[in-house]
Design an enzyme around this catalytic site. Structure first.
Site: not given
Lengths: 326, 325
Positions: B61, B130
């Protein structure tokens, strides 16, 4: 290289050296706010790398970046003024020593975060590759940064996409106060290139010609579309991590040994061997000292930034950007 | 009858139209190309635009955001995808220290036309890593614009505006809304960033709600309407810049305010809205402001616990009753 080009390399190294020395002096005299990371001793890396770059190539710099920015051609006055935090500074007094950059000269930021710039270099290179401009990005970072995740993420990405980046590991043997042998087991940062299947090259970072030569080769490779190179330049900082750090972590005799290999002393000796008269080199140095003194004068006399300018440059002045400041 | 499409299709249409419109636009992210995106948002784009413009990356990322930033700095217009907003944790330096500050640190010399798309929100038992709503991290970071749409119409128009914007925008989608349908006209339109939308008019209480909570607020308002209580639902759509005027105007009309968001209450967007209203519309307020938010815990896995932690329609109804009491 012509004799003029060689002398020009020496001049730029002198500029960096005297710039750093004057800045350190002013800092210790309390004229410069914040703190300061000096690159004295590492001039041959900045100058050797930038000498191999085209004018339209890019540089991604670090917290120890004065040399990179100067070597890429930034103006001494606006750089000095930036370090003084003045309105005439190249970042309008918002960057300071640690974030000094001159975007107009292709410097896409310096970084107070160790390893923070490495992934950014890839993006600049990606744009160059997409647009087929032949431009290269020289991405500087230290031995300490080579332990950050960003280093590994970025080298991997540059490798799989064959991005035109020269990753310049400026190994000055210390990540702040921790020596390289205590912070990584590999002797050469360049060995890590194998993990990304790219060339890893070790060069004497105090030999400006060797640095330039190795960078040229990496740039040529990059411009041919063959991808990045990890170029490790072994060097040493004469100051501590920051100006004022006594460097108590150094081995006895270590600094003295490196001072023998001062890149400016070495290159001056080389130039004299090539027949450049000592008097000419003294004259050159005197001119640089004067130039730096004028920059200090300029910075010192420049105005402080107006307070309201602190609210500018947070956003580009689009409709949304204007409304985002409240 | 206007056609109806889902939020997923709205995102995809916006991306496709901007990719066609501007050669400098490209997408970069994990499994967005060949795979089609973990939420199937980018499905088909790789086939149309190819791997040069729909760029699959390794699971890195920080490298994604850094690459988008560098490309934006030299004039490209990247749209990066972070697969779940929770993954901002592994690239927050790039987002908060690099993207948000590069322009400022260079004295305004660098312009960053960069969009980061990322889905947030609970509802699928995806648990603590998440399911988060992390907009407060972003609105607390000067240098970023933050968009958080609720409807397909807003999603498409705002995403197109975000991509054309010359500032970094974090565009927060909601994973539970990807299948939510709504009317979206054929053809081109753009919704300017920083304009709230009144999702329902009412005179009794103002409910400021974001993202999926807009739907919860609308459901609450429908139930309260049966009792003759008329809520005005204000959807800010953009958190930075914030359409303060729309919120203040509504509060001036109703005198009562409930703020609803799915992020934990403490230090959240609701606190900011409440502070603005107290500072700028104190005289209009007839009751203390109520916040309806998630409890200050990580998100649990068990559906029962997740439901308990996150705001529900009945919580909004209770809050409206409180401000009207």
């Amino acid at each position: 290289m012509t004799k003029e080009e060689l002398i020009s390399l020496h001049k730029t190294m002198l500029q960096v050296r005297h710039f750093e020395q004057e800045v350190a002096k002013a800092f210790l005299a309390g004229q410069i706010p914040g703190f300061l990371h000096s690159s004295v001793g590492q001039e041959a890396v900045a100058v050797g790398v930038c000498a191999a770059l085209r004018e339209d190539d890019y540089v991604v710099s670090t917290h120890r970046g004065h040399g990179h920015v100067l070597a890429k051609g930034a103006d001494l006055n606006s750089m000095m003024a930036e370090i003084y935090g003045k309105a005439t500074g190249c970042c309008r007094g918002k960057g300071g020593s640690m974030h000094i950059a001159d975007f107009d000269r292709g410097i896409v930021g310096a970084n107070g975060i160790v390893g923070g710039g490495i992934p950014i270099a890839n993006g600049v290179a990606l744009a160059a590759k997409r647009r087929k401009t032949g431009q290269v990005v020289a991405c500087f970072f230290g031995d300490g940064a080579s332990n950050q995740g960003t280093f590994h993420e970025a080298l991997n990405l540059a490798s799989i996409w064959d991005l035109p980046v020269v990753f310049v590991a400026e190994n000055n043997m210390y990540g702040m106060g921790t020596s390289q042998r205590r912070h990584q087991k590999v002797e050469n940062i360049a060995d890590r290139a194998a993990a990304y299947k790219i060339p890893g090259v070790v060069v004497d970072g105090n030999d400006v010609l060797a640095v330039r030569e190795a960078t040229l080769e990496a740039c040529n490779r990059a411009r041919r579309g063959e991808g990045p190179t990890l170029l490790e330049c072994k060097t040493y900082r004469h100051f501590g991590h920051f100006v004022g750090d006594p460097g108590a972590y150094r081995e006895p005799g270590e600094l003295e040994a490196w001072l023998e290999r001062d890149p400016l002393v070495l290159f001056r000796r080389y130039l004299e061997e090539q027949g450049v008269p000592a008097a000419a080199l003294d004259e050159l140095e005197a001119a640089v000292i004067e130039e730096v003194r004028m920059a200090v004068e300029f910075a010192y006399r420049s105005d402080e930034p107006a307070e309201e300018t602190a609210l500018e440059d947070v956003y580009a002045p689009t409709e949304a950007g204007r409304r985002a400041i409240w | 009858m206007m056609r109806e499409i889902t939020c997923r299709e709205a995102v995809r249409e916006a991306l496709r139209e901007e990719l066609r419109r501007d050669e400098d636009v490209f997408l970069i992210g994990e499994d967005i190309g060949f795979y089609g995106g973990t939420n199937k948002v980018t499905e088909g784009l790789w086939q149309e635009f190819g791997p040069e413009r729909i760029m699959d990356t390794p699971i890195s990322e920080a490298a994604i955001i850094g690459a988008a930033l560098g490309a934006a700095a030299v004039g490209m217009r990247p749209v990066a995808e972070i697969m779940f907003i929770d993954f901002l944790g592994v690239c927050m330096d790039q987002v908060a220290n690099q993207v948000a500050k590069l322009r400022y640190m260079t004295g305004g010399k660098v312009t960053l036309p960069l969009t980061i798309r990322t889905p947030g929100g609970a509802g699928r038992s995806a648990a603590a890593q998440h399911s988060q709503s992390l907009e407060a991290w972003l609105i607390h970071t000067p240098g970023l614009l933050v968009v958080m749409p609720s409807t397909p119409y807003d999603t498409k128009g705002l995403l197109k505006a975000a991509i054309r914007e010359d500032n970094p925008v974090v565009f927060i989608e909601n994973k539970m809304l990807y299948n939510t349908k709504g009317p979206v006209p054929e053809g081109e339109y753009v919704i300017p960033l920083g304009k709230a939308d009144i999702k329902r008019e009412g005179k009794d209480a103002t409910v400021v709600a974001t993202s999926r909570m807009v739907y919860f607020a609308l459901e609450a308002a429908a139930k309260l309407a049966a009792e003759g209580i008329e809520c005005e639902i204000v959807d800010p759509r953009t958190l930075v810049p914030l359409d303060k005027e729309a919120i203040l105007e509504s509060v001036a009309k109703t005198g009562r305010l409930v703020v609803v968001h799915e992020a934990p209450e403490r230090g959240g967007f609701g606190a900011e809205v409440a502070a603005i209203v107290v500072n700028e519309a104190f005289d209009y307020l007839d009751a203390p402001i109520q916040r309806v938010c998630s409890k200050n815990t990580p998100m649990p896995f068990s559906p029962r616990l997740e439901r308990f932690i996150t705001p529900q329609v009945e919580d909004i109804i209770a809050a409206v009753r409180t401000v009207l009491a």
